[in-house]
Design a protein around this motif. Structure first.
Motif, mmCIF file in Angstrom:
data_model
loop_
_atom_site.group_PDB
_atom_site.id
_atom_site.type_symbol
_atom_site.label_atom_id
_atom_site.label_comp_id
_atom_site.label_asym_id
_atom_site.label_seq_id
_atom_site.Cartn_x
_atom_site.Cartn_y
_atom_site.Cartn_z
ATOM 1 N N ASN A 1 0.843 -1.187 0.000
ATOM 2 C CA ASN A 1 0.000 0.000 0.000
ATOM 3 C C ASN A 1 0.886 1.248 0.000
ATOM 4 O O ASN A 1 1.486 1.582 1.005
ATOM 5 N N PRO A 2 0.969 1.962 -1.139
ATOM 6 C CA PRO A 2 1.850 3.132 -1.208
ATOM 7 C C PRO A 2 1.390 4.287 -0.328
ATOM 8 O O PRO A 2 2.160 5.210 -0.075
ATOM 9 N N LEU A 3 0.164 4.254 0.157
ATOM 10 C CA LEU A 3 -0.356 5.325 1.007
ATOM 11 C C LEU A 3 -0.219 5.016 2.496
ATOM 12 O O LEU A 3 -0.517 5.870 3.331
ATOM 13 N N HIS A 4 0.247 3.817 2.821
ATOM 14 C CA HIS A 4 0.358 3.426 4.225
ATOM 15 C C HIS A 4 1.295 4.366 4.974
ATOM 16 O O HIS A 4 2.406 4.645 4.540
ATOM 17 N N GLY A 5 0.815 4.873 6.085
ATOM 18 C CA GLY A 5 1.619 5.745 6.925
ATOM 19 C C GLY A 5 1.577 7.216 6.532
ATOM 20 O O GLY A 5 2.193 8.043 7.181
ATOM 21 N N LEU A 6 0.865 7.550 5.461
ATOM 22 C CA LEU A 6 0.761 8.937 5.019
ATOM 23 C C LEU A 6 -0.583 9.521 5.434
ATOM 24 O O LEU A 6 -1.617 8.885 5.274
ATOM 25 N N ARG B 1 -11.495 12.543 -2.438
ATOM 26 C CA ARG B 1 -10.312 12.007 -1.760
ATOM 27 C C ARG B 1 -9.696 10.879 -2.575
ATOM 28 O O ARG B 1 -8.474 10.789 -2.710
ATOM 29 N N ALA B 2 -10.538 10.035 -3.152
ATOM 30 C CA ALA B 2 -10.038 8.930 -3.980
ATOM 31 C C ALA B 2 -9.262 9.457 -5.192
ATOM 32 O O ALA B 2 -8.225 8.897 -5.562
ATOM 33 N N LYS B 3 -9.737 10.539 -5.796
ATOM 34 C CA LYS B 3 -9.032 11.124 -6.930
ATOM 35 C C LYS B 3 -7.675 11.685 -6.509
ATOM 36 O O LYS B 3 -6.682 11.530 -7.216
ATOM 37 N N VAL B 4 -7.630 12.339 -5.355
ATOM 38 C CA VAL B 4 -6.379 12.895 -4.848
ATOM 39 C C VAL B 4 -5.393 11.775 -4.549
ATOM 40 O O VAL B 4 -4.214 11.850 -4.925
ATOM 41 N N GLU B 5 -5.856 10.726 -3.892
ATOM 42 C CA GLU B 5 -4.977 9.609 -3.573
ATOM 43 C C GLU B 5 -4.472 8.921 -4.841
ATOM 44 O O GLU B 5 -3.301 8.542 -4.924
ATOM 45 N N ALA B 6 -5.338 8.762 -5.839
ATOM 46 C CA ALA B 6 -4.930 8.130 -7.096
ATOM 47 C C ALA B 6 -3.890 8.978 -7.819
ATOM 48 O O ALA B 6 -2.917 8.448 -8.369
#
Length: 74
Positions: A8-13, A60-65
């Motif tokens: 998960n590249p977003l883990h911890g962010l 939020r999903a668009k920003v994360e993508a």
């Protein structure tokens, strides 16, 4: 069981960190072109954008993508 998510590249962010990195990378004007939402195009700020993104799952999903596509390390 360890609390790791190696794939998960977003883990911890935090959302704030993701948004700050995108603004640093694109700037508000270009970010507003990439993701056409009002909080990026009309008087943008980190705090107002965070409020909107926390309440709006599709945005939020668009920003994360976008973050994963452009800023996450390989």
């Amino acid at each position: 069981m360890p609390d790791t998510q190696p794939n998960n590249p977003l883990h911890g962010l935090t959302l704030e960190t993701i948004l700050n990195r995108l603004v640093e990378h694109y700037g508000w004007e270009e970010l507003g072109r990439e993701i056409d939402i009002r909080c990026f195009t009309h008087d943008p700020s980190i705090s107002s954008s965070l409020k909107f993104l926390r309440r709006t799952p599709w945005a939020r999903a668009k920003v994360e993508a976008l973050y994963v596509a452009t800023c996450s390390p390989l």
